[in-house]
Each structure stands twice: as C-alpha cells, then as structure tokens.
Motif scaffolding. Structure first.
Motif, short mmCIF file in Angstrom:
data_model
loop_
_atom_site.label_atom_id
_atom_site.label_comp_id
_atom_site.label_asym_id
_atom_site.label_seq_id
_atom_site.Cartn_x
_atom_site.Cartn_y
_atom_site.Cartn_z
N PHE A 206 0.80 -1.23 -0.12
CA PHE A 206 0.06 0.10 0.03
C PHE A 206 0.96 1.09 0.13
O PHE A 206 0.72 2.13 -0.79
CB PHE A 206 -1.06 -0.12 1.26
CG PHE A 206 -1.99 1.34 1.34
CD1 PHE A 206 -2.86 1.40 0.31
CD2 PHE A 206 -1.46 2.12 2.29
CE1 PHE A 206 -3.68 2.56 0.61
CE2 PHE A 206 -1.98 3.48 2.05
CZ PHE A 206 -3.13 3.48 1.40
N ALA A 207 2.05 1.15 0.78
CA ALA A 207 2.79 2.40 0.99
C ALA A 207 3.32 2.68 -0.26
O ALA A 207 3.37 3.81 -0.78
CB ALA A 207 3.70 2.30 1.96
N ARG A 208 3.79 1.69 -0.87
CA ARG A 208 4.49 1.97 -2.39
C ARG A 208 3.46 2.61 -3.35
O ARG A 208 4.05 3.01 -4.59
CB ARG A 208 5.09 0.72 -2.82
CG ARG A 208 6.24 0.25 -1.95
CD ARG A 208 6.88 -0.92 -2.71
NE ARG A 208 7.63 -2.03 -1.64
CZ ARG A 208 7.30 -2.94 -1.34
NH1 ARG A 208 6.12 -3.75 -2.13
NH2 ARG A 208 7.87 -3.60 -0.46
N HIS A 209 2.32 2.54 -3.17
CA HIS A 209 1.50 3.24 -4.13
C HIS A 209 1.19 4.65 -3.89
O HIS A 209 0.92 5.54 -4.71
CB HIS A 209 -0.16 2.62 -4.05
CG HIS A 209 -0.43 1.26 -4.88
ND1 HIS A 209 0.09 0.10 -3.99
CD2 HIS A 209 -0.94 1.05 -5.86
CE1 HIS A 209 -0.14 -0.92 -5.05
NE2 HIS A 209 -0.97 -0.27 -6.06
N LEU A 210 1.51 5.14 -2.62
CA LEU A 210 1.39 6.64 -2.28
C LEU A 210 2.51 7.46 -3.01
O LEU A 210 2.34 8.54 -3.23
CB LEU A 210 1.42 6.72 -1.10
CG LEU A 210 0.30 6.00 -0.07
CD1 LEU A 210 0.48 6.36 1.39
CD2 LEU A 210 -1.10 6.38 -0.57
N ASN A 211 3.78 6.89 -3.34
CA ASN A 211 4.61 7.89 -4.01
C ASN A 211 4.75 7.48 -5.57
O ASN A 211 5.90 7.72 -6.33
CB ASN A 211 5.98 7.85 -3.40
CG ASN A 211 6.68 6.50 -3.48
OD1 ASN A 211 6.21 5.68 -3.75
ND2 ASN A 211 7.95 6.42 -3.34
N GLY A 212 3.80 6.49 -5.80
CA GLY A 212 3.90 6.16 -7.33
C GLY A 212 5.02 4.99 -7.68
O GLY A 212 5.11 4.71 -9.03
N LEU A 213 5.73 4.32 -6.81
CA LEU A 213 6.46 3.25 -7.08
C LEU A 213 5.49 2.05 -7.86
O LEU A 213 6.20 1.23 -8.63
CB LEU A 213 7.30 2.82 -5.88
CG LEU A 213 8.36 3.49 -5.19
CD1 LEU A 213 8.82 2.77 -4.18
CD2 LEU A 213 9.67 3.47 -6.36
#
Ligand SMILES: Nc1ncnc2c1ncn2[C@@H]1O[C@H](COP(=O)(O)OP(=O)(O)OP(=O)(O)O)[C@@H](O)[C@H]1O
Ligand SMILES: [Mg+2]
Length: 291
Positions: free
Chosen positions: A54-61
């Motif tokens: 989920f966290a990796r979605h927030l900065n577009g990774l």
C-alpha cells in the motif's frame, strides 16, 4: 478545525494490486483511505497483510491495477515519480534499498538535487536534515560502513530533505535505540505541527498509541478497521483477532480493570493520571508519596 475539514492531500479509492505472477492473490484489495493535512495515521497489520504494498502506491512506485490514488486530485498514473516526490516521501522498510551514495551528505542531497534545487537550497536542506536526525558527526562517512540503525536514520534524513507534504514511514523505529527512536518521534511530531501529514507503518504499539490520530488495520490486503486511535487500540479482542497486541500500558491498565482502573489509557502519562485518581479515590485522606 475538525479533522474532516482539513485539506485533503491523498485520496485512495478502491485500490487493488497483485504482483506479477501471483494471479490468484491480491496483495491489497479495494483499499480506501484519505490523508489530510495535520493528520498522523498509523497503518497496522500482521506480516504480509499488504502495508508496504500500500505504501509503495502513495509515491507512485507501484500503480494500482484497479482503483485510483489521487494526490491533490491528480492520478498517480499520470504523474511522473519526481513530481510525486514533492508531495509524498517514502522511507523504505529496508533502508539499504534506499542508500547508494559514497557519503551520508551526498546521499541526503540526492533527492533535492533531483528535484532541481540550486546548490544553496540543497546545502540548506541537507544541513537541516542532518541536524534534525543528529548525523553531523558522520556526514562524511560511507553509509554502508555505519550500523543498520544509523543507516535507517540516514535514509529518513534523505526523505526529509525532499520536504514532502506527506511522510510515509515504513517501520521507522526497527533496530533503533531509545535515543534514535526519540529523534524519529520528534520528526513525526514536527511534520504534523508544520501542517504536513504522516502515514506511520509500525509494529510498535506503544509508538502508535502515543502518536496516531487514526489507526487503519489491514488484514489479507483488506481494510478491516479505520477509526480513532483510542477506539481501535484498546479493543483487545479485535487486535488479537488481527495478530496485533494492545499497547503495553493499555495491557497493564486492562489487567487492573477488575480493581477499578480505567481500561482505555493509551500512554504512560494517561496511565499515571488514571492510577493516581484511582488511588486517591481509595485512600481519600492519604497523600501518595514519591519513590
Ligand atoms: N515484490 C514482491 N513480489 C511478489 N509478492 C510480493 C512482493 N512484495 C510483497 N509481496 C506479497 O504481497 C503480500 C503483501 O506483502 P507486503 O510486503 O505488502 O506486506 P507487509 O504488511 O508490508 O508485511 P511486513 O509486516 O512483513 O512488512 C504478501 O503476500 C507478500 O508475500
Ligand atoms: Mg512491510
């Protein structure tokens, strides 16, 4: 201002993701979340529940295969990663995935340099991050010659140097001693006081209880709770049902509940206040003496 009236920075709408090759199982499934200015949100869940995905979605990774992540209304699918970096800074769960330069100072300066800042601004940001995380003695050292806990602080300093609106910290206090963990706590509080927001992923229930406004719990990639910290973090049966524990002082308070102790305290100060009130109620004419 009530929380729901604060400016919305990130809006996650029904986001699902599965890793290539894993066609049968979604790592996260129909996740909804809003992150507003001034909020500190904790994201919890047992191992493999989808927190880092989920966290990796927030900065577009990572880009959702279904649903949308909107940053100030703009879809991360349409924003290049360097544009997103102004809004969302992600400190990786494993700091070694983030560090690569020959010195601590160069590593911290990489982000602001990539954002196109001039030399004076890069120097200012590097200096500020080094100072906030207490790294001045090792600014010229090679990151990979430092202890893992110090590398974690260096990686966090690199994210701070981007001055993002939202800090996403994935297990930021793992391996840290009490001094270093306190630095991280100060960074979290400062980020919120400065009008930014924090998404904190942590298994440290004491840290979550002492800092978060809201707690979100993932289980098998689904959101199973999203509510005020006190309501979520004092619910023993719900937490244990999700392989999570009560914060230590809450556990102690609940063990004392049969003796009249308030069972929903979240931090040591609340525990002391509630315990002192109980003691005075039981011993109205006596003064509680110190150690
Ligand atoms: N790079 C990857 N390739 C394939 N599957 C992955 C990858 N990263 C994670 N997964 C799978 O996706 C699911 C969610 O993993 P994720 O790392 O997001 O969980 P987590 O909640 O961060 O776990 P932890 O508490 O252990 O850090 C797990 O089933 C995991 O095995
Ligand atoms: Mg993880």
């Amino acid at each position: 201002m009530t929380p729901e009236h604060r400016e919305l920075i990130i809006q996650v709408r029904s986001v699902s993701y599965r890793y290539g090759g894993d066609v049968d199982r979604q790592a996260i499934s129909e996740v909804d979340l809003e992150i507003r200015r001034g909020e500190l949100i904790a994201l919890l869940g047992h191992n493999g529940s989808g927190k880092s995905t989920f966290a990796r979605h927030l900065n577009g990774l990572l880009k959702p295969y279904a649903g949308q992540v909107l940053i100030h209304g703009l879809d991360t699918r349409e924003l290049p990663v360097h544009r997103l970096a102004r809004h969302v800074g992600y400190a990786f769960q494993n700091p070694d995935d983030q560090l690569f330069a020959a010195t601590v100072a160069e590593d911290i300066g990489f982000g602001p340099r990539n954002l196109g800042h001039d030399a004076a601004e890069i120097e200012r940001r590097v200096g500020m991050s080094i100072e906030r995380l207490g790294l001045s003695d090792i600014a010229g050292h090679h990151p990979f010659l430092l202890s893992r806990s110090t590398r974690r602080l260096v990686a966090l300093a690199g994210v701070l140097a981007l001055a993002p609106e939202v800090l996403v910290l994935d297990e930021p206090t793992v391996d840290l001693d009490a001094w270093a963990a306190d630095r991280v706590l100060t960074v979290l509080r400062q980020q919120v006081a400065d009008g930014g927001a924090v998404l904190l992923i942590s298994h440290d229930m004491g840290l979550v209880a002492a800092t978060a406004d809201r707690v979100v719990i993932l289980r098998g990639g689904h959101v199973v709770a999203n509510g005020p910290t006190r309501a979520v973090m004092t619910d023993l049966s719900f937490l244990t049902g999700n392989s999570l524990a009560l914060p230590p002082v809450t556990e102690l308070a609940q063990a004392l509940a049969p003796h009249g102790m308030r069972p929903d305290v979240l931090d040591p100060q609340e525990f002391c206040d509630a315990y002192a009130a109980l003691w005075h109620a039981r011993h109205p004419r006596r003064v509680m003496s110190g150690p």
